[in-house]
Design a protein around this motif. Structure first.
Motif, mmCIF file in Angstrom:
data_model
loop_
_atom_site.group_PDB
_atom_site.id
_atom_site.type_symbol
_atom_site.label_atom_id
_atom_site.label_comp_id
_atom_site.label_asym_id
_atom_site.label_seq_id
_atom_site.Cartn_x
_atom_site.Cartn_y
_atom_site.Cartn_z
ATOM 1 N N THR A 63 32.717 28.905 32.003
ATOM 2 C CA THR A 63 33.231 28.655 33.349
ATOM 3 C C THR A 63 32.949 29.859 34.221
ATOM 4 O O THR A 63 33.386 30.976 33.906
ATOM 5 N N GLY A 64 32.200 29.666 35.311
ATOM 6 C CA GLY A 64 31.907 30.749 36.238
ATOM 7 C C GLY A 64 32.777 30.664 37.475
ATOM 8 O O GLY A 64 33.304 29.599 37.824
ATOM 9 N N ASP A 65 32.926 31.796 38.178
ATOM 10 C CA ASP A 65 33.747 31.806 39.385
ATOM 11 C C ASP A 65 33.483 33.081 40.184
ATOM 12 O O ASP A 65 33.002 34.083 39.645
ATOM 13 N N TRP A 66 33.810 32.996 41.483
ATOM 14 C CA TRP A 66 33.793 34.175 42.354
ATOM 15 C C TRP A 66 35.192 34.769 42.410
ATOM 16 O O TRP A 66 36.178 34.046 42.527
ATOM 17 N N ILE A 67 35.257 36.097 42.322
ATOM 18 C CA ILE A 67 36.545 36.802 42.333
ATOM 19 C C ILE A 67 36.527 37.827 43.461
ATOM 20 O O ILE A 67 35.575 38.622 43.582
ATOM 21 N N THR A 68 37.555 37.807 44.295
ATOM 22 C CA THR A 68 37.712 38.812 45.354
ATOM 23 C C THR A 68 38.801 39.794 44.949
ATOM 24 O O THR A 68 39.907 39.381 44.577
ATOM 25 N N ILE A 69 38.485 41.078 45.012
ATOM 26 C CA ILE A 69 39.429 42.120 44.592
ATOM 27 C C ILE A 69 39.689 43.071 45.756
ATOM 28 O O ILE A 69 38.752 43.574 46.389
ATOM 29 N N VAL A 70 40.954 43.299 46.042
ATOM 30 C CA VAL A 70 41.376 44.280 47.044
ATOM 31 C C VAL A 70 42.272 45.292 46.335
ATOM 32 O O VAL A 70 43.301 44.912 45.758
ATOM 33 N N ALA A 71 41.874 46.567 46.343
ATOM 34 C CA ALA A 71 42.571 47.573 45.528
ATOM 35 C C ALA A 71 42.829 48.848 46.334
ATOM 36 O O ALA A 71 41.973 49.743 46.380
ATOM 37 N N GLU A 88 51.081 59.142 42.087
ATOM 38 C CA GLU A 88 50.038 58.186 42.433
ATOM 39 C C GLU A 88 50.551 56.769 42.279
ATOM 40 O O GLU A 88 51.436 56.493 41.461
ATOM 41 N N THR A 89 50.007 55.878 43.081
ATOM 42 C CA THR A 89 50.349 54.472 42.987
ATOM 43 C C THR A 89 49.169 53.652 43.487
ATOM 44 O O THR A 89 48.301 54.160 44.210
ATOM 45 N N GLY A 90 49.136 52.409 43.091
ATOM 46 C CA GLY A 90 48.039 51.549 43.525
ATOM 47 C C GLY A 90 48.250 50.138 43.034
ATOM 48 O O GLY A 90 49.056 49.872 42.135
ATOM 49 N N LEU A 91 47.544 49.222 43.638
ATOM 50 C CA LEU A 91 47.579 47.832 43.175
ATOM 51 C C LEU A 91 46.192 47.229 43.290
ATOM 52 O O LEU A 91 45.316 47.752 43.982
ATOM 53 N N GLU A 92 46.002 46.129 42.584
ATOM 54 C CA GLU A 92 44.728 45.419 42.568
ATOM 55 C C GLU A 92 45.020 43.935 42.661
ATOM 56 O O GLU A 92 45.546 43.325 41.734
#
Length: 405
Positions: A63-71, A88-92
């Protein structure tokens, strides 16, 4: 000791460290970032578009797919006399075009404090908590949230210019929404003695004791003892390398051959080298061999041998490229009859499981400004296994933009 109690102790230790010493020296922060009073902020934002042709790592019916990541991430450095405090802190945020059930937001939070004192004493204490969603797969089943809380402390003392002693402690607590058999705490106490017997060469002796304590799967509770010798050298100003070779003894509190929890011993290797052919060209090689915890039937651990090599090239002042190759062999020591509950149509498979994973990656980047980098890349991975159900091919292509100060 509970995780909450351990975290409280770490917080108290961080606070206590700030009360030690009144030296005049001031800790130094890293370059860059945004000055904010005496502190320095390092914000960053990465936005990526990835196409994955095998989201669930299946051997068939991919199964293929497009993934958008904002980090976005943020790191703070605050010098207080000779101490340096870091947070430090962060999210994805991951969004799938078609497989919306796999959408997730991963995040982390960490803090550390360190200092160096006159006379050769230094220390660092840190804590990092991370929560991540593990995508569903043919091997591991439904997707689930996982957590890792890591506490670490290191104290070093330079007896004289050529001799340094170091003591470290590390605790990692793993949590799983569904895979409760994997919930555990791994605690390690390690001691090292470094001796620089030549201007560019140091030898070291290392000893470590580790404890594995499972929340529910207590049959895998046990310990491991490591003894190792190593060398670190700087052949020239452009070439550095290190190597460590040792032996590890693994034991279980309650040995049970039927569950595979039998004591064993094996060699451990860690080695790496880096060489700059020119100011624009850098090559790296790494090798390792050691054990990892496992929930695979009748095999509470497996031995991994891994080798990787990478090359980085600066084509112009703004354009760069990099490429890497990876290989890993995972050997599970005990024979089993295994039927994957997530792929029942395949039927049972018998014998010792051995996986061989081959990987490659390549990327080209453009530093548009001092703070903005654009990059295009590809990552490919193939796993061959003695058990067909664990085989897969996976390819990812990506475009990303990163703004960092």
């Amino acid at each position: 000791m509970s995780l909450r109690a351990t975290s409280s102790r770490c917080a108290a230790l961080l606070a206590g460290c700030l009360l030690i010493g009144e030296g005049a020296a001031t800790a130094q922060v890293t370059e860059g970032g945004i000055p904010f009073g005496p502190s320095r902020l390092h914000p960053a934002l990465t936005v990526s578009a990835i196409h994955d042709d095998n989201v669930y790592l299946t051997s068939e019916d991919e199964t293929g797919d497009w993934i958008t990541i904002v980090a976005p991430t943020l790191r703070l450095e605050l010098p207080v006399r000779r101490f340096l405090l870091e947070a430090e802190t962060g999210l994805e945020s991951r969004s799938y075009a078609d497989q919306g059930g796999e959408d997730a937001t991963n995040w982390f939070l960490g803090a550390a404090v360190g200092a160096t004192f006159p006379g050769g004493l230094d220390f660092k204490v840190s804590e990092r908590y991370a929560e991540r969603y593990q995508v569903a797969s043919q091997e591991f089943g439904p997707g689930e949230d996982t957590t890792v809380n890591t506490l670490a402390a290191t104290v070093g003392y330079r007896v004289r210019d050529a001799l340094r002693l170091e003591l470290g402690a590390r605790s990692e607590a793993y949590g799983y929404d569904l895979s409760h058999d994997l919930e555990r705490r791994e605690a390690t106490l390690q001691a090292d003695c470094f001796w620089r017997f030549r201007p560019r060469t140091s030898a070291f002796l290392e000893g470590a004791v580790s404890d594995y304590e499972y929340d529910e799967n207590t049959a895998q509770d046990g310990s491991a003892v490591l003894a190792a010798l190593g060398l670190a050298w700087e052949a020239t100003s452009r070439s550095v390398a290190s190597a460590k070779v040792g032996w590890q003894w693994k034991r279980y509190d309650d040995e049970d051959p039927a569950l595979g929890t039998e004591g064993d011993d094996y060699f451990v290797v860690t080695a790496g080298a880096r060489h700059s052919f020119t100011r624009r060209t850098l090559a790296e090689v790494e090798l390792s061999h050691g054990s990892h915890e496992s929930d695979y039937a009748g095999n509470p651990y497996y031995l991994r041998t891994a080798l990787s090599a990478g090359l980085s090239q600066r084509f112009t002042t703004k354009v760069y490229g990099r490429a890497a190759l990876r290989y890993a062999r995972d050997a599970y020591p005990n024979d089993v009859i295994y039927e994957n509950p997530y792929d029942p149509g395949r039927g049972p498979e018998c014998g010792e499981r051995t996986d061989r994973t081959y990987g490659a990656s390549a990327a080209v980047g453009f530093e548009a400004t001092r703070w903005l980098t654009l990059e295009a890349g590809w990552v490919g991975e193939r796993r061959d296994s003695s058990f067909d159900t664990f085989e897969y091919d996976d390819n990812q292509v990506s475009l990303s933009a990163r703004a960092a100060f």
